[in-house]
Motif scaffolding. Structure first.
Motif, PDB file in Angstrom:
ATOM      1  N   LEU A   1       0.880  -1.064  -0.004  1.00 47.57           N
ATOM      2  CA  LEU A   1       0.254   0.097   0.103  1.00 47.57           C
ATOM      3  C   LEU A   1       0.958   1.020   0.052  1.00 47.57           C
ATOM      4  O   LEU A   1       0.517   2.167  -0.813  1.00 47.57           O
ATOM      5  N   ALA A   2       2.071   1.215   0.715  1.00 49.32           N
ATOM      6  CA  ALA A   2       2.962   2.209   0.446  1.00 49.32           C
ATOM      7  C   ALA A   2       3.498   2.583  -0.521  1.00 49.32           C
ATOM      8  O   ALA A   2       3.670   3.787  -0.973  1.00 49.32           O
ATOM      9  N   GLY A   3       3.746   1.544  -1.371  1.00 45.13           N
ATOM     10  CA  GLY A   3       4.370   1.607  -2.555  1.00 45.13           C
ATOM     11  C   GLY A   3       3.261   2.211  -3.502  1.00 45.13           C
ATOM     12  O   GLY A   3       3.642   3.144  -4.538  1.00 45.13           O
ATOM     13  N   ALA A   4       2.265   1.753  -3.536  1.00 48.29           N
ATOM     14  CA  ALA A   4       1.168   2.263  -4.217  1.00 48.29           C
ATOM     15  C   ALA A   4       0.840   3.861  -4.190  1.00 48.29           C
ATOM     16  O   ALA A   4       0.717   4.572  -5.146  1.00 48.29           O
ATOM     17  N   ILE A   5       1.030   4.267  -2.943  1.00 47.72           N
ATOM     18  CA  ILE A   5       0.811   5.616  -2.581  1.00 47.72           C
ATOM     19  C   ILE A   5       1.988   6.617  -3.006  1.00 47.72           C
ATOM     20  O   ILE A   5       1.635   7.528  -3.656  1.00 47.72           O
ATOM     21  N   ILE A   6       3.122   5.868  -2.859  1.00 50.16           N
ATOM     22  CA  ILE A   6       4.271   6.727  -3.675  1.00 50.16           C
ATOM     23  C   ILE A   6       4.063   6.772  -4.870  1.00 50.16           C
ATOM     24  O   ILE A   6       4.651   7.708  -5.388  1.00 50.16           O
ATOM     25  N   THR A   7       3.894   5.643  -5.715  1.00 52.32           N
ATOM     26  CA  THR A   7       3.373   5.735  -7.211  1.00 52.32           C
ATOM     27  C   THR A   7       2.349   6.920  -7.314  1.00 52.32           C
ATOM     28  O   THR A   7       2.805   7.809  -8.240  1.00 52.32           O
ATOM     29  N   LEU A   8       1.407   6.956  -6.536  1.00 53.58           N
ATOM     30  CA  LEU A   8       0.401   8.026  -6.787  1.00 53.58           C
ATOM     31  C   LEU A   8       0.900   9.501  -6.744  1.00 53.58           C
ATOM     32  O   LEU A   8       0.623  10.392  -7.597  1.00 53.58           O
ATOM     33  N   ILE A   9       1.859   9.797  -5.653  1.00 53.29           N
ATOM     34  CA  ILE A   9       2.553  11.071  -5.520  1.00 53.29           C
ATOM     35  C   ILE A   9       3.349  11.422  -6.752  1.00 53.29           C
ATOM     36  O   ILE A   9       3.271  12.506  -7.049  1.00 53.29           O
ATOM     37  N   GLY A  10       4.091  10.183  -7.072  1.00 52.99           N
ATOM     38  CA  GLY A  10       5.032  10.615  -8.371  1.00 52.99           C
ATOM     39  C   GLY A  10       4.005  11.030  -9.370  1.00 52.99           C
ATOM     40  O   GLY A  10       4.826  11.722 -10.350  1.00 52.99           O
ATOM     41  N   SER A  11       3.062  10.325  -9.716  1.00 46.43           N
ATOM     42  CA  SER A  11       2.230  10.642 -10.906  1.00 46.43           C
ATOM     43  C   SER A  11       1.612  12.199 -10.901  1.00 46.43           C
ATOM     44  O   SER A  11       1.631  12.582 -12.009  1.00 46.43           O
ATOM     45  N   ILE A  12       1.230  12.613  -9.460  1.00 46.48           N
ATOM     46  CA  ILE A  12       0.855  13.891  -9.444  1.00 46.48           C
ATOM     47  C   ILE A  12       2.021  14.901  -9.637  1.00 46.48           C
ATOM     48  O   ILE A  12       1.584  15.639 -10.373  1.00 46.48           O
ATOM     49  N   PHE A  13       2.969  14.613  -9.313  1.00 44.26           N
ATOM     50  CA  PHE A  13       4.199  15.376  -9.652  1.00 44.26           C
ATOM     51  C   PHE A  13       4.244  15.356 -11.034  1.00 44.26           C
ATOM     52  O   PHE A  13       4.626  16.364 -11.778  1.00 44.26           O
ATOM     53  N   LEU A  14       4.311  14.239 -12.070  1.00 42.40           N
ATOM     54  CA  LEU A  14       4.334  14.226 -13.474  1.00 42.40           C
ATOM     55  C   LEU A  14       3.364  15.039 -14.226  1.00 42.40           C
ATOM     56  O   LEU A  14       3.563  15.863 -14.898  1.00 42.40           O
ATOM     57  N   PHE A  15       2.226  15.112 -13.401  1.00 42.46           N
ATOM     58  CA  PHE A  15       0.973  15.676 -14.102  1.00 42.46           C
ATOM     59  C   PHE A  15       1.037  17.290 -13.703  1.00 42.46           C
ATOM     60  O   PHE A  15       1.144  18.032 -14.644  1.00 42.46           O
ATOM     61  N   LEU A  16       1.839  17.664 -12.601  1.00 38.76           N
ATOM     62  CA  LEU A  16       1.980  19.134 -12.357  1.00 38.76           C
ATOM     63  C   LEU A  16       2.928  19.699 -13.137  1.00 38.76           C
ATOM     64  O   LEU A  16       2.962  20.768 -13.773  1.00 38.76           O
ATOM     65  N   GLY A  17       4.037  18.591 -13.355  1.00 35.72           N
ATOM     66  CA  GLY A  17       5.354  19.388 -14.331  1.00 35.72           C
ATOM     67  C   GLY A  17       4.704  19.485 -15.803  1.00 35.72           C
ATOM     68  O   GLY A  17       4.938  20.386 -16.361  1.00 35.72           O
ATOM     69  N   ALA A  18       3.725  18.550 -16.185  1.00 37.98           N
ATOM     70  CA  ALA A  18       3.158  18.901 -17.582  1.00 37.98           C
ATOM     71  C   ALA A  18       2.420  19.981 -17.608  1.00 37.98           C
ATOM     72  O   ALA A  18       2.321  20.744 -18.629  1.00 37.98           O
ATOM     73  N   LEU A  19       1.619  20.284 -16.606  1.00 36.22           N
ATOM     74  CA  LEU A  19       0.673  21.676 -16.350  1.00 36.22           C
ATOM     75  C   LEU A  19       1.510  22.697 -16.537  1.00 36.22           C
ATOM     76  O   LEU A  19       1.345  23.883 -17.190  1.00 36.22           O
ATOM     77  N   GLY A  20       2.801  22.660 -15.492  1.00 37.49           N
ATOM     78  CA  GLY A  20       3.592  23.898 -15.724  1.00 37.49           C
ATOM     79  C   GLY A  20       4.151  23.884 -17.030  1.00 37.49           C
ATOM     80  O   GLY A  20       4.507  25.239 -17.474  1.00 37.49           O
TER      81      GLY A  20
END
Lengths: 82, 114, 86, 117
Positions: free
Chosen positions: B3-22
């Motif tokens: 579960l911790a791995g899945a949550i870290i993956t979710l945080i990383g994908s949110i960073f990817l999305f914010l980078g693309a938005l920027g």
């Protein structure tokens, strides 16, 4: 899940192909052609062909872009002299 | 652990999305480069780490460590080469820019040579 | 639970690749398009790892290794072309 | 995968449109390369079977039952050769384009009319 991935990547590929054709600048067209190869190598993974995906990533996206850039460089250099 | 791995993956994908938005919303090319390189580097490192943690039964940890090292080494280098090229071919800065150290240095060097 | 969170993460990465491609369509100069291609490359490395975990094959990670090296060479070649020619 | 076959067909059509309507020789070569990608996608999608995995035998594939769990590897082997030959053809076309540019000083296809009548 794979159907959604194929639909989104396919839509981006078609848009990139149209962009590569209608673009005026030659460098931008070459970059768009590189993006098409990138997305095609993602689709090959979905199609369960990892050897083709590896070759497409190395040759289609890397080497073809560099060969195009060599040709553009020759043309631009001749432009400067003449 | 998974579960911790899945949550870290979710945080990383949110960073990817914010980078693309920027990348989409920043005013000039240097700001776009900063958003599109730093945020996506951190995001992909988090994504890969989370994937290795969420699937602990596979024997892929060594490959993922090598991949993270590749990303850390190559990504700032390519972005630096791009920023240098964009500065030298004279792409204009945004209107709000207050400081341009590289242009000042070049001006100073030219003055010294004369 | 773990699978649902993991698939949501993959969907967000897919949306990110779409946003980066919109910058490639809009970008006023060629350098903007190169930056967008760079971001798309990094995001697609993450997406390859996501596919390898979803389809449960370890062998797909090698493609990400190849891609990480080759894309670096391509981006540096484009940057050198922009600056003064290869 | 019907969706990928349709995608390959659309890519072939876009490449053909670019080859027929563009004036610049480099743009014609780019159209050829797009068409190449579409043909490769169609050929790989022929060999795909639903819910099966890549034909590489490792710990994830049962060796005794491998015939029923892997896709057809022959089309991907063909496409592997076709990609490399596509690169060679593209490089040959680009070298001809450079030679034509040295001869005439332009890349417009309408300027080369020695063989027109």
């Amino acid at each position: 899940m794979t159907t959604i991935i194929i639909a989104v990547l396919g839509a981006i590929m078609i848009a990139a192909a149209v962009l590569a054709i209608v673009q005026k600048s030659l460098l931008s067209a070459v970059i768009a052609a590189g993006a098409i190869s990138l997305l095609a190598s993602l689709l090959y993974i979905v199609l369960a062909a990892p050897d083709v995906a590896m070759t497409e990533a190395a040759i289609g996206s890397g080497l073809t872009t560099i060969v195009f850039l060599f040709a553009l460089n020759k043309i631009r250099k001749e432009d400067k002299h003449g | 652990m998974e579960l911790a791995g899945a949550i870290i993956t979710l945080i990383g994908s949110i960073f990817l999305f914010l980078g693309a938005l920027g990348l989409l919303r920043m005013p000039d090319i240097f700001n776009r480069m900063q958003a599109g390189t730093k945020a996506t580097t951190l995001g992909s490192i988090l994504f890969l780490t989370g994937s290795a943690m969420a699937h602990a039964e596979c024997t892929c940890t060594g490959k993922i460590v090598i991949l993270i090292l590749f990303i850390i080494f190559t990504n700032p280098l390519s972005s630096h080469a791009l920023a240098r090229a964009a500065h030298f071919i004279g792409i204009p800065l945004a209107k709000k820019t207050v400081k341009d150290d590289l242009a000042e240095d070049e001006k100073k060097e030219e003055g010294g040579q004369l | 639970m773990v699978n649902i969170i993991y698939q949501i993460a993959g969907a967000i990465a897919l949306a990110a690749i779409l946003l980066a491609f919109i910058r490639m369509i809009k970008g006023p100069t060629a350098a903007d398009r190169v930056v967008a291609l760079d971001a798309m490359t990094i995001i697609s490395i993450s997406l390859i790892i996501f596919l390898a975990a979803t389809l449960q094959r370890v062998i797909y990670i090698d493609i990400a290794l190849v891609y990480g090296l080759i894309s670096f060479v391509g981006i540096v070649a484009i940057a050198r072309y922009l600056e003064r020619g290869i | 995968m019907t969706l990928i076959t349709i995608l390959g067909l659309v890519l072939i059509m876009i490449g053909l449109w670019g080859m027929l309507t563009q004036k610049n020789i480099i743009k014609i070569i780019i159209g050829f390369s797009i068409m190449d990608t579409g043909v490769h996608l169609i050929m790989v999608s022929i060999g795909y079977l639903k819910d099966r995995t890549a034909p590489i035998i490792d710990s994830a594939v049962d060796q005794a039952n491998a015939v029923n769990t892997v896709v057809d590897p022959i089309p991907s082997a063909l496409v592997l050769t076709a990609i490399v030959i596509g690169l060679a053809v593209t490089a040959l076309m680009l070298s001809y384009a450079i030679k034509l540019y040295e001869k005439k000083g332009t890349l417009d296809i309408n300027e080369f009319k020695e063989l027109k009548w």
